[in-house]
Design a protein around this motif. Structure first.
Motif, PDB file in Angstrom:
ATOM      1  N   GLY A 410       0.844  -1.158  -0.113  1.00  0.00           N
ATOM      2  CA  GLY A 410      -0.034   0.023   0.307  1.00  0.00           C
ATOM      3  C   GLY A 410       0.757   1.324   0.143  1.00  0.00           C
ATOM      4  N   ILE A 411       2.024   1.220   0.384  1.00  0.00           N
ATOM      5  CA  ILE A 411       2.942   2.210   0.106  1.00  0.00           C
ATOM      6  C   ILE A 411       2.803   3.360   1.212  1.00  0.00           C
ATOM      7  N   THR A 412       2.090   4.485   0.796  1.00  0.00           N
ATOM      8  CA  THR A 412       1.836   5.501   1.837  1.00  0.00           C
ATOM      9  C   THR A 412       0.458   4.826   2.515  1.00  0.00           C
ATOM     10  N   ASN A 413      -0.122   3.993   2.288  1.00  0.00           N
ATOM     11  CA  ASN A 413      -1.501   3.236   2.835  1.00  0.00           C
ATOM     12  C   ASN A 413      -0.813   2.255   3.453  1.00  0.00           C
ATOM     13  N   TYR A 414       0.641   1.688   3.688  1.00  0.00           N
ATOM     14  CA  TYR A 414       1.040   0.379   4.330  1.00  0.00           C
ATOM     15  C   TYR A 414       0.331   0.292   5.604  1.00  0.00           C
ATOM     16  N   PRO A 415       0.610   1.483   6.524  1.00  0.00           N
ATOM     17  CA  PRO A 415      -0.063   1.269   7.939  1.00  0.00           C
ATOM     18  C   PRO A 415      -1.497   1.205   7.955  1.00  0.00           C
ATOM     19  N   VAL A 416      -2.319   1.710   7.156  1.00  0.00           N
ATOM     20  CA  VAL A 416      -3.773   1.738   7.094  1.00  0.00           C
ATOM     21  C   VAL A 416      -4.156   0.140   6.564  1.00  0.00           C
ATOM     22  N   VAL A 417      -3.314  -0.396   5.788  1.00  0.00           N
ATOM     23  CA  VAL A 417      -3.496  -1.870   5.424  1.00  0.00           C
ATOM     24  C   VAL A 417      -3.453  -2.848   6.810  1.00  0.00           C
ATOM     25  N   VAL A 418      -2.308  -2.565   7.313  1.00  0.00           N
ATOM     26  CA  VAL A 418      -1.981  -3.363   8.573  1.00  0.00           C
ATOM     27  C   VAL A 418      -3.046  -3.258   9.428  1.00  0.00           C
ATOM     28  N   ASN A 419      -3.347  -2.033   9.730  1.00  0.00           N
ATOM     29  CA  ASN A 419      -4.145  -1.564  10.886  1.00  0.00           C
ATOM     30  C   ASN A 419      -5.734  -2.047  10.568  1.00  0.00           C
ATOM     31  N   HIS A 420      -6.253  -2.119   9.476  1.00  0.00           N
ATOM     32  CA  HIS A 420      -7.588  -1.990   9.202  1.00  0.00           C
ATOM     33  C   HIS A 420      -7.790  -3.629   8.381  1.00  0.00           C
ATOM     34  N   ILE A 421      -6.627  -4.311   8.208  1.00  0.00           N
ATOM     35  CA  ILE A 421      -6.901  -5.825   7.868  1.00  0.00           C
ATOM     36  C   ILE A 421      -7.010  -6.673   9.343  1.00  0.00           C
ATOM     37  N   ALA A 422      -5.992  -6.066  10.288  1.00  0.00           N
ATOM     38  CA  ALA A 422      -6.136  -6.416  11.515  1.00  0.00           C
ATOM     39  C   ALA A 422      -5.802  -8.031  11.413  1.00  0.00           C
ATOM     40  N   PRO A 423      -4.682  -8.548  11.203  1.00  0.00           N
ATOM     41  CA  PRO A 423      -4.771 -10.007  10.896  1.00  0.00           C
ATOM     42  C   PRO A 423      -4.582 -10.704  12.141  1.00  0.00           C
ATOM     43  N   THR A 424      -5.329 -11.752  12.345  1.00  0.00           N
ATOM     44  CA  THR A 424      -5.482 -12.565  13.672  1.00  0.00           C
ATOM     45  C   THR A 424      -4.693 -13.818  13.536  1.00  0.00           C
ATOM     46  N   ARG A 425      -4.082 -14.161  12.419  1.00  0.00           N
ATOM     47  CA  ARG A 425      -3.369 -15.377  12.099  1.00  0.00           C
ATOM     48  C   ARG A 425      -2.049 -15.361  11.807  1.00  0.00           C
ATOM     49  N   ALA A 426      -0.963 -15.891  12.443  1.00  0.00           N
ATOM     50  CA  ALA A 426       0.218 -16.092  11.900  1.00  0.00           C
ATOM     51  C   ALA A 426       0.357 -16.269  10.465  1.00  0.00           C
ATOM     52  N   GLY A 427       1.174 -15.594   9.498  1.00  0.00           N
ATOM     53  CA  GLY A 427       1.435 -15.839   8.155  1.00  0.00           C
ATOM     54  C   GLY A 427       0.151 -15.313   7.107  1.00  0.00           C
ATOM     55  N   GLN A 428      -0.815 -14.502   7.878  1.00  0.00           N
ATOM     56  CA  GLN A 428      -1.848 -13.953   7.084  1.00  0.00           C
ATOM     57  C   GLN A 428      -1.631 -12.798   6.244  1.00  0.00           C
ATOM     58  N   MET A 429      -0.543 -12.194   6.488  1.00  0.00           N
ATOM     59  CA  MET A 429      -0.108 -10.979   5.916  1.00  0.00           C
ATOM     60  C   MET A 429       1.161 -10.969   5.512  1.00  0.00           C
ATOM     61  N   LEU A 430       1.693 -10.541   4.455  1.00  0.00           N
ATOM     62  CA  LEU A 430       3.082 -10.302   3.840  1.00  0.00           C
ATOM     63  C   LEU A 430       3.179  -8.908   3.261  1.00  0.00           C
ATOM     64  N   ASN A 431       4.422  -8.477   3.317  1.00  0.00           N
ATOM     65  CA  ASN A 431       4.944  -7.536   2.540  1.00  0.00           C
ATOM     66  C   ASN A 431       6.370  -8.084   1.959  1.00  0.00           C
ATOM     67  N   SER A 432       6.696  -6.993   1.032  1.00  0.00           N
ATOM     68  CA  SER A 432       8.154  -7.661   0.207  1.00  0.00           C
ATOM     69  C   SER A 432       9.335  -7.704   1.091  1.00  0.00           C
ATOM     70  N   GLY A 433       9.188  -6.979   2.330  1.00  0.00           N
ATOM     71  CA  GLY A 433      10.400  -6.949   3.193  1.00  0.00           C
ATOM     72  C   GLY A 433      11.667  -5.845   2.738  1.00  0.00           C
ATOM     73  N   GLY A 434      11.363  -5.290   1.443  1.00  0.00           N
ATOM     74  CA  GLY A 434      12.392  -4.426   0.880  1.00  0.00           C
ATOM     75  C   GLY A 434      11.725  -2.994   0.541  1.00  0.00           C
ATOM     76  N   GLY A 435      12.564  -2.292  -0.138  1.00  0.00           N
ATOM     77  CA  GLY A 435      11.944  -1.069  -0.731  1.00  0.00           C
ATOM     78  C   GLY A 435      11.657  -0.812  -2.195  1.00  0.00           C
ATOM     79  N   ASN A 436      11.805  -1.902  -3.084  1.00  0.00           N
ATOM     80  CA  ASN A 436      11.631  -1.807  -4.350  1.00  0.00           C
ATOM     81  C   ASN A 436      10.004  -1.879  -4.717  1.00  0.00           C
ATOM     82  N   LEU A 437       9.389  -1.190  -5.423  1.00  0.00           N
ATOM     83  CA  LEU A 437       7.993  -1.341  -5.566  1.00  0.00           C
ATOM     84  C   LEU A 437       7.790  -2.322  -6.793  1.00  0.00           C
ATOM     85  N   GLY A 438       6.628  -2.808  -6.748  1.00  0.00           N
ATOM     86  CA  GLY A 438       6.340  -3.990  -7.740  1.00  0.00           C
ATOM     87  C   GLY A 438       5.989  -5.325  -7.562  1.00  0.00           C
TER      88      GLY A 438
END
Length: 577
Positions: A410-438
């Motif tokens: 989500g880039i500038t919406n990264y925290p919005v996605v984290v906060n409002h998906i509010a995952p409740t299970r390990a492995g349920q949400m991922l991001n790239s772990g880096g800074g390259n987009l796409g």
């Protein structure tokens, strides 16, 4: 024929590699021949996934490895294909994702001295001084294959590096003559992949276990800060076992995974680039940083001067970062799951002040509940005709179940996605772990290949969507039956550079300008690109009344019709607010 290429592909299969994400070229005749021979004879080799773009090949391999935990292989064409891996190399390195990259090399003979000798003009042009050097700074290991006779050993050694902490990418290259070399299959039969086992997880010294538990037990406001502990889902369970009984708060800094389920009462939220001091970090008297590259940004948020700081990390030196430090006095290179299990096992051997722990647990529970209420208010359906990322994300969350994987770009919406998906299970949400987009497009394909039963939903900014090579991604999604939902947060440009500018020059000329060179307005037809390239369900969403029905229909298409779906969701323009 049994060639070096046959042995290489066998080595990958014997090491547990399931897929070859391939962009073949003139350097791969022996490999293509070996794959065709294997198909005819029934020899088991990894499955080929044709990737018309090399960066997508690597993001797909990354997505698979992130879900499966198993290294996959990427095959590209000489130095050109190596360069076309682009920023995805950064992501697998910074995200510590195991993947093996193989590139051919221009033949080293030109008069037919060996099978595979030069026979095309391009092979002189593609002969460069240091092909491995293109990516060496990002690799855990790189090598040139110089004979087929030890090719299995070289392949397994590379994978040993890839899968040993700190994990990451490895790079092998081999010229056509080497890959065409005829071998005696019997000479390869005695080699064992088990001789190249990954390095065992590292543990805390026993003295440190006792000392850390003593500090945690005696603290008034103990706090754990983490970013990527949850890449190992078993570590999440160990963290929960520790923080509940001891009443320890947990915050995430730039989370790459689900480090603690958001419904755990010790979960206190995440922090990204917000220009404010985190109150829990400021109040903590004992801070334990576990698996985090950026636990805080010291110009805006940091622990109190007298806080006692421990650092437990798979890579505490941050060997690839020239400038890095935190004021930790106890630093250990450890495997998070192992260290947390040690701490849990040692709880019975220390004295616990029940009243102290009860008070701080109650304190953190109150903070957890206040945060939950604030988020619920933020994601309410807008009263007017303007969409909010919070509301859109909450509508997606309504469809998330135990069989859903969320990919967050989500880039500038990264925290919005984290906060409002509010995952409740390990492995349920991922991001790239880096800074390259796409990353999300290819990663969604890889994740779906790794676990076909899962529903994959990718939430991405419009700029990162364009970076993801959507025409390639959606052709692959249809061709390999890996449908997923992609929600594009469309604010008509790159909002992140605007925010960066305002952080440094809040009252400058650019702050008052109507155009600062980061908008693409009117935008491309993002959903239409996916429809044209891969027959995806395409829909533009501009009004709050459209969101719930659009998400429901898109997921119906993904699950029942087995077609990818793209929702182009129009948010307020990047130059607003």
């Amino acid at each position: 024929m049994y060639t070096a290429s046959t042995a290489f592909l066998e080595a990958l299969a014997e090491a547990g590699v399931d897929y070859l994400f391939c962009n073949f070229g003139s350097d791969h005749p022996a490999m293509i021949e070996a794959l065709a021979e294997a198909a005819r004879s029934g020899r088991r080799l990894p499955k080929v996934i044709t990737c018309p773009n090399e960066m997508v090949a690597l993001t797909a391999a990354q997505g698979h490895a992130q879900v499966s935990g198993k290294a996959q292989a990427v095959i590209v064409h000489v130095e050109c294909g190596t360069q076309s891996l682009a920023g995805a190399v950064h992501n697998v390195s910074k995200g510590r994702v195991p993947v093996l990259i193989f590139a051919g090399a221009s033949p080293f003979t030109q008069f037919g001295e060996l099978p595979g000798s030069r026979n095309e003009f391009i092979q002189w042009i593609q002969d460069v001084h240091d092909q491995r050097g293109i990516v060496r700074g990002y690799m855990r290991y790189d090598a040139e294959l110089r004979t087929g006779r030890n090719i299995k050993q070289m392949t397994w050694r590379a994978l040993q590096f890839a899968q040993s902490d700190p994990k990451g990418p490895v790079y092998l290259m081999g010229a056509r003559e080497v890959m065409e070399e005829t071998l005696d299959p019997a000479a390869q039969a005695g080699l064992a992949v088990e001789d190249f086992a990954p390095i065992a997880p590292a543990a805390l010294p026993q003295e440190a276990v006792h000392a850390l538990l003593t500090d945690l037990a005696g603290a008034r406001r103990p706090l754990i800060v983490t970013s990527y502990l949850g890449r190992n889902t078993q570590a999440v369970a160990e963290l929960q076992r520790l923080v509940g009984p001891l009443g320890i708060g947990v915050i995430e800094s730039v989370p790459n995974a689900v480090n603690l389920p958001h419904d755990d009462p010790m979960y206190l939220g995440c922090q990204w680039n917000e220009p404010r001091q985190n109150p829990h970090l400021a109040a903590a008297d004992v801070v334990v940083v576990i698996d985090s590259d950026v636990p805080w940004i010291p110009t805006v948020s940091k622990p109190a001067p007298g806080a006692k700081i421990w650092h437990l990390d798979v890579d505490p030196l941050k060997q690839d970062m020239p400038l890095w430090s935190i004021p930790a006095r106890r630093v250990f290179r450890v495997h998070a799951q192992t260290a947390l299990a040690q701490l849990n096992a040692g709880l019975d051997r220390i004295g616990l002040d029940v009243a102290r722990i009860g008070e701080r647990r109650a304190h953190y529970v109150r903070a957890h509940e206040a945060r939950k209420q604030a988020l619920a208010s933020a994601e309410a359906k807008p009263m007017g005709d303007r969409l909010t990322a919070e509301y859109v994300t909450a509508c997606v969350r309504a469809h998330v179940d135990a069989d859903t994987i969320i990919l967050n770009e989500g880039i500038t919406n990264y925290p919005v996605v984290v906060n409002h998906i509010a995952p409740t299970r390990a492995g349920q949400m991922l991001n790239s772990g880096g800074g390259n987009l796409g990353w999300t497009g290819g990663a969604a394909i890889g994740a779906k290949l790794a676990d076909p039963a899962k529903t994959v939903i990718a939430l991405t900014g419009d700029g990162s969507y364009m970076f993801s090579q959507p025409s390639t991604v959606h052709w692959m999604a249809r061709h390999y039956d890996t449908p997923f939902l992609q929600v594009v947060f469309n604010n008509r440009g790159w909002r992140a550079p605007r925010y960066s500018m305002l952080a440094v020059h809040p009252q400058g000329e650019a702050s008052r300008a109507a155009d600062i060179g980061v908008a693409f307005d009117p935008p491309p037809d993002y959903a239409g690109i996916a429809a044209a390239a891969g027959g995806a369900y395409a829909r533009q969403v501009r009004h709050p009344d459209e969101v719930e029905a659009a998400v429901a229909e898109a997921l119906r298409v993904v699950k029942q019709d087995r077609r990818a779906a793209v929702l182009d969701v129009w948010l307020p323009h990047l130059m607003e607010g």
